[in-house]
Design a protein around this motif. Structure first.
Motif, PDB file in Angstrom:
ATOM      1  N   ARG A 174      -3.259  10.430   6.822  1.00 39.92           N
ATOM      2  CA  ARG A 174      -4.220  10.139   7.707  1.00 39.92           C
ATOM      3  C   ARG A 174      -4.984   8.664   6.892  1.00 39.92           C
ATOM      4  O   ARG A 174      -5.612   7.994   7.585  1.00 39.92           O
ATOM      5  N   LEU A 175      -4.570   8.714   5.577  1.00 39.68           N
ATOM      6  CA  LEU A 175      -5.288   7.431   4.822  1.00 39.68           C
ATOM      7  C   LEU A 175      -4.366   6.199   5.446  1.00 39.68           C
ATOM      8  O   LEU A 175      -4.891   4.918   5.662  1.00 39.68           O
ATOM      9  N   LEU A 176      -3.071   6.347   5.725  1.00 39.74           N
ATOM     10  CA  LEU A 176      -2.271   5.369   6.354  1.00 39.74           C
ATOM     11  C   LEU A 176      -2.870   4.922   7.853  1.00 39.74           C
ATOM     12  O   LEU A 176      -3.127   3.551   8.120  1.00 39.74           O
ATOM     13  N   VAL A 177      -3.048   6.060   8.376  1.00 40.90           N
ATOM     14  CA  VAL A 177      -3.848   5.743   9.624  1.00 40.90           C
ATOM     15  C   VAL A 177      -5.222   5.001   9.394  1.00 40.90           C
ATOM     16  O   VAL A 177      -5.412   3.897  10.484  1.00 40.90           O
ATOM     17  N   GLY A 178      -5.799   5.062   8.683  1.00 46.88           N
ATOM     18  CA  GLY A 178      -7.067   4.418   8.332  1.00 46.88           C
ATOM     19  C   GLY A 178      -7.037   3.317   7.811  1.00 46.88           C
ATOM     20  O   GLY A 178      -7.979   2.317   7.728  1.00 46.88           O
TER      21      GLY A 178
END
Length: 495
Positions: free
Chosen positions: A236-240
């Motif tokens: 999710r942090l890669l998405v962010g």
């Protein structure tokens, strides 16, 4: 030995020792001494003072009494800490009668503060001449080497503090573990990976195929789970927009306990946007070799038995071998393995290969059993297993040339998997298909929030997991995961 000296502890049974130490405890109180003292300001630690010794230096030093040599009105004691010891010279005339009476109530295992001056004895031993003493804590039980408490192998795990007191090897191993973990953080930080923390309590346990520990959040009125992996939150942090992230923390799996498994274990996971599994393999190879060179004296790791005999040698010298899964299987099961029918493969396992399989295994699981028994368990030097069947890794990206395999590595060293690494799957539709197939009829196990995040777009990325406990076992020669975990999980003692 003076007339008022107690009977040596070696000659007393445990009940007598406990009673005698209690008597000394009460005597200290009668003398107006708090047997469990408070603040004591030190100028030096025992080990550091000995290592950087200078004569005629006023010092205040504190530690546990680990040796006591009674010579009448003169005693020598060793004060010790985690890093070493310093000898203390205690003389009745120098100390004074009141303090001497207090000193005579002390035993091996007690914690003591000493104020005095450094000197070297006639035998050349760096020492401190005690001028004042402060009782810091009275030990009411004898140290393990006095009554053989560590003969039971379970004691070192159930009462780790006794193991640390008695066993220099254990103290060094856990110092090494701490240093290695700090170095891993530094290594990744230098390469601009950001350390983050993700939830350990999750409403959908994902990121691996494992049975979770279940609990209940009363205020929210919902079932929750201790995480089995941090993977889906890190992605999710890669998405962010975070390009490089890692987490080094605990995972929990409600499964068996063995020499290589503890239900609570330490895991490193790292994700690198725009990278692939080959770059992640290079990263892990560089990191492990760096640790070996810094803390193990080089890339040749020798495992020894209790007698100091070398039982196994692991060669970590780079470059590490990389080989496709199918080629490795053919090497142990025959070039025709993938041309056989599922029934023929089962028959070959039962007969020629001697690999135990069960009736409920799917065909790819039969092949995986062959891999685990005949390849993984027999691989001592590092081996990156690549081009793995997609059924085994539902979160990895399919190979563009062969959609039956995924772009991953599985790093095997010393007969166990140390680290998997992926080119991460970032297609939300394929990811949904994989997770739904993995969940079967239990569709509630599909993390819809993670799939929603993927629909906003996750960049291509490489990811790794590194089992820290297993890595440290390999680097230090420990034979059991219990030897590298300070407080391993054990069955409750009866009675």
């Amino acid at each position: 030995m003076s007339d008022d000296a107690p009977q040596p502890e070696e000659e007393q049974d445990l009940s007598s020792l406990l009673q005698f130490r209690r008597q000394k405890l009460e005597k200290l109180r009668e003398l107006g001494v708090n047997p469990f003292g408070g603040k004591f300001e030190t100028t030096h630690a025992p080990g550091a003072l000995r290592e950087n010794f200078a004569e005629e230096l006023p010092v205040k030093v504190a530690g546990r009494i680990t040796a006591l040599r009674d010579m009448g009105n003169t005693n020598f004691i060793d004060l010790s800490d985690l890093h070493g010891r310093i000898q203390v010279f205690v003389n009745k005339k120098q100390l004074g009668p009141e303090a001497w009476e207090i000193f005579k109530q002390l035993d091996i295992g007690d914690w003591l503060g000493v104020e005095g001056e450094t000197f070297v004895t006639r035998t050349g031993e760096p020492s401190v001449k005690a001028q004042q003493i402060t009782v810091l804590s009275k030990s009411l039980r004898p140290m393990p080497d006095k009554w053989h408490g560590l003969q039971d192998p379970q004691i070192k795990y159930r009462q780790r503090y006794l193991d640390l007191i008695a066993n220099e090897r254990s103290r060094e191993l856990f110092r090494l573990r701490s240093a290695m973990i700090a170095e891993i953080r530094r290594f990744l930080g230098e390469r601009e990976f950001l350390e983050v923390e993700t939830p350990m309590l999750q409403d959908v346990p994902g990121g691996a195929a494992a049975r979770p520990f279940e609990t209940r959040h009363n205020a929210l009125g919902m079932d929750m789970y201790l995480r089995i992996a941090p993977e889906l939150y890190l992605k999710r942090l890669l998405v962010g927009g975070f390009p490089k992230v890692f987490e080094l923390n605990r995972n929990f799996r409600n499964e068996g306990i063995s020499r290589r498994h503890n239900p609570e274990f330490t895991m490193l996971e790292a994700y690198w946007a725009y990278a692939d599994f080959e770059q992640m393999a290079n990263l892990v190879e560089e990191m492990v070799c760096h640790l070996a060179e810094k803390y193990c004296g080089g890339t040749t790791i020798e495992h020894q038995n209790d007698e100091g005999e070398v039982t196994r040698t692991i060669n970590l010298a780079r470059p590490w071998k990389r080989a496709p899964y199918h080629d490795l299987i053919k090497g142990v099961a025959g070039d025709d393995w993938f041309d056989l029918t599922p029934e023929q493969r089962r028959a070959k396992c039962d007969g020629e290969l001697g690999v135990e399989i069960s009736d409920d295994m799917e065909d790819y699981e039969v092949t995986q059993q062959v891999f685990e028994k005949l390849v993984e368990e027999k691989s001592i030097d590092p081996l990156f297993v690549t081009r793995v069947p997609k059924e085994l890794v539902p979160l990895a990206k399919q190979n563009p040339e062969d959609d039956s395999i995924v772009d991953v590595y599985e790093l095997v060293i010393n007969g166990v998997e140390i680290s998997p690494g992926y080119s991460e799957l970032n297609d939300p539709d394929i990811q949904r298909e994989r997770l739904e197939h993995q969940a079967g009829e239990e569709t509630q196990k599909v993390d819809e929030d993670f799939l929603l995040a993927l629909e906003y777009g996750m960049p291509p990325a490489g990811g790794i997991g590194v089992g820290i406990d297993r890595l440290i076992m390999m680097l230090t020669g420990a034979e059991s995961i219990r030897d590298v975990v300070l407080f391993p999980q054990l069955k409750r003692r009866e009675g």
